[in-house]
Design a protein around this motif. Structure first.
Motif, PDB file in Angstrom:
ATOM      1  N   ALA A  63       1.501   2.448  -3.562  1.00  0.00           N
ATOM      2  CA  ALA A  63       1.237   3.871  -3.750  1.00  0.00           C
ATOM      3  C   ALA A  63       0.138   4.356  -2.806  1.00  0.00           C
ATOM      4  N   MET A  64      -0.911   3.561  -2.666  1.00  0.00           N
ATOM      5  CA  MET A  64      -2.005   3.956  -1.780  1.00  0.00           C
ATOM      6  C   MET A  64      -1.538   4.037  -0.334  1.00  0.00           C
ATOM      7  N   GLU A  65      -0.714   3.091   0.072  1.00  0.00           N
ATOM      8  CA  GLU A  65      -0.224   3.117   1.451  1.00  0.00           C
ATOM      9  C   GLU A  65       0.754   4.268   1.672  1.00  0.00           C
ATOM     10  N   ALA A  66       1.660   4.471   0.728  1.00  0.00           N
ATOM     11  CA  ALA A  66       2.689   5.501   0.897  1.00  0.00           C
ATOM     12  C   ALA A  66       2.107   6.903   0.907  1.00  0.00           C
ATOM     13  N   PHE A  67       1.047   7.115   0.117  1.00  0.00           N
ATOM     14  CA  PHE A  67       0.532   8.471  -0.046  1.00  0.00           C
ATOM     15  C   PHE A  67      -0.884   8.651   0.496  1.00  0.00           C
TER      16      PHE A  67
END
Length: 543
Positions: A63-67
């Protein structure tokens, strides 16, 4: 508070994911931040969870990488204990300070439940009632319709059913202004309703500010002092504070971040203290876990102190305003009802009642959810305004406790955000195409210049600088930017502060005599947060 989320600045929608974080982070150097994590020692000795800690780690990292989120903190409360607590990433992009369970975040509109609880304490003490008329405590309170003014209750302040539109009046405090709480309340009388009183849900921050004003009217204490003395201190929620300015030690504070033109960058904390009761509390996983334990225990703090009664807790969790139910997520969660209680959203998921809220201010969003029947609470905080990131983590954890079918919330959010991003991009590209081929405006530039006034927002000026016009709002340094022709008497204002993502149309109204008489505004696209309620403005030219 709000935005991108119903509530405050970027800001605080109750159930749905925020339309932020539309781009995927591809910066390899930034990706390394996800490897930093700090776990609370106590969490390592707790019983096994229905979701493996490694699965939480994986979901958070994806989630941190995607957003494009630099830091996140997660907590799980079960049966009166903090059974999982962990920090991920960094407090500020490009710096080494790691997020841990003591890191302070701005919780935004999750403040609203504290304001409701503060009023519940006064109800317990017999000093007010939920159905007291607001004007009996605040004689200067006025709505546009005298009938609504006369009938408006304290309960109405907490339930988003005033008849005003989404985010109405937010421009009196957002971006940061010098309006006082009294001035903001007086401005309400000029805001025209968009629906009948008590018939429709429209999220409104200003009403919670008014609700907070009930406290000094009844007790003589400010909202800040009352919340600290009657909630934060009894629950031992140190170092949590009612406002950013009251944080004693900011060495472990999560800096807010926004994505500007595809690049992540930290931004300054924006002061919205005027509407503190709607969204200014700062807290950490440890402090908020005690808050959820108190809620789940019927108002009894972990130290045994009864802060508010179980009856009041039940009232704060009872639906007052019905929300429509539909869409793919509701179907997946087998949701049959949804509504707003008193500072909390309520709905059913897989046969369980869910009590939840989100919160957001510029650059930070937070997620709070409880399943009372399971004595369960989940907390997810991030220091970037991507609601998708916190939603995916929170929902993945809830799924494990609810026995939901296996599903990948990160993948679903990426697809949803990509679709939403494509739609928004298409609108903005069409606007840019028209603007690029726009001819000269209908009137000479000097015809538009002058001072304009809106009855609730105050003055704005249009000045000429060479061959262009510049719009500047009064009482804030943020809302200033050049106007570019679009079509006829319509221009586009592009704000100097590009972190706001709030460019808007400005339409000048030409009278029969050919002179400009006023101007109205409208956000260009859905990327703009609802607290930029430009559509509610009705400026008249003064000179």
């Amino acid at each position: 508070m709000t935005k991108r989320y119903h509530g405050l600045k970027r800001r605080s929608r109750i159930f749905a994911a925020a339309p932020a974080g539309l781009r995927t982070w591809t910066c390899a150097a930034a990706a390394g931040l996800f490897l930093v994590a700090a776990q609370a020692p106590a969490a390592q000795t707790q019983p096994a969870l229905p979701i493996a800690p490694a699965k939480i780690d994986e979901t958070v990292a994806r989630a941190m990488e995607a957003f494009q989120v630099p830091g996140m903190a997660v907590g799980i409360v079960k049966d009166g204990k903090l059974v999982y607590a962990k920090g991920y990433g960094v407090r500020e992009a490009g710096k080494r300070g790691a997020v841990d369970t003591d890191t302070l975040f701005q919780i935004g509109s999750n403040t609203k439940a504290f304001t409701s609880a503060a009023l519940a304490i006064l109800v317990d003490e017999g000093k007010i009632g939920w159905n007291d008329k607001v004007i009996d405590h605040l004689p200067d309170f006025r709505m546009y319709d005298p009938y609504v003014t006369r009938e408006f209750t304290i309960r109405d302040l907490l339930t988003h059913r005033s008849g005003l539109g989404l985010g109405a009046g937010d421009l009196m405090f957002w971006p940061s202004t010098d309006f006082s709480r009294e001035e903001i309340m007086r401005g309400l009388r000029h805001l025209k309703p968009v629906s009948s009183f008590r018939t429709k849900f429209d999220y409104d921050n200003v009403m919670f500010m008014v609700a907070g004003q009930i406290i000094p009217a009844v007790t003589g204490q400010s909202w800040e002092d009352f919340v600290k003395a009657r909630i934060l201190d009894p629950l031992r929620m140190r170092p949590c504070a009612p406002t950013y300015g009251q944080i004693a030690d900011r060495s472990n504070f999560a800096s807010p971040h926004v994505v500007v033109e595809g690049k992540l960058r930290p931004v300054e904390v924006v002061s919205i203290d005027q509407v503190g009761p709607a969204g200014t509390i700062n807290c950490n996983i440890d402090g908020m876990s005690k808050w959820l334990m108190t809620q789940l225990a019927g108002g009894k703090a972990p130290n045994g102190k009864q802060v508010f009664s179980t009856q009041r807790r039940d009232e704060m969790w009872s639906m007052n305003t019905v929300l429509p139910v539909g869409g793919p997520v509701a179907a997946m969660n087998r949701t049959h009802f949804a509504g707003y209680a008193l500072g909390w959203g309520v709905q059913d998921v897989f046969g369980y009642k869910k009590v939840a809220h989100t919160g957001g201010v510029l650059g930070t969003v937070t997620w709070v959810a409880m399943i009372p029947e399971l004595n369960l609470g989940v907390l997810v905080f991030t220091n970037q305004q991507s609601g998708a990131a916190m939603d995916t983590v929170g929902n993945q954890i809830l799924d494990a406790y609810l026995g939901a079918p296996k599903r990948d919330w990160v993948a679903m959010a990426i697809a949803q955000n990509q679709q939403r991003g494509n739609e928004v991009d298409a609108v903005e590209q069409e606007v840019a195409r028209i603007a690029a081929s726009a001819g000269p405006p209908s009137l000479p530039l000097d015809a538009y210049a002058g001072r304009y006034n809106d009855p609730w927002r105050g003055d704005a000026t249009i000045r000429r600088e060479g061959d262009r016009l510049v719009l500047k709002f009064s009482r804030t340094k943020h809302l200033e930017g050049p106007l570019t022709p679009y079509r006829g008497n319509i221009f586009i204002v592009r704000w100097n502060d590009r972190s706001m993502e709030a460019d808007a149309f400005v339409r000048f109204e030409e009278g029969f005599g050919g002179k400009v008489e006023g101007m109205t505004m409208q956000a260009i696209s859905a990327r703009t947060d609802f607290s930029f309620d430009f559509q509610d403005l009705d400026f008249k030219k003064v000179n």
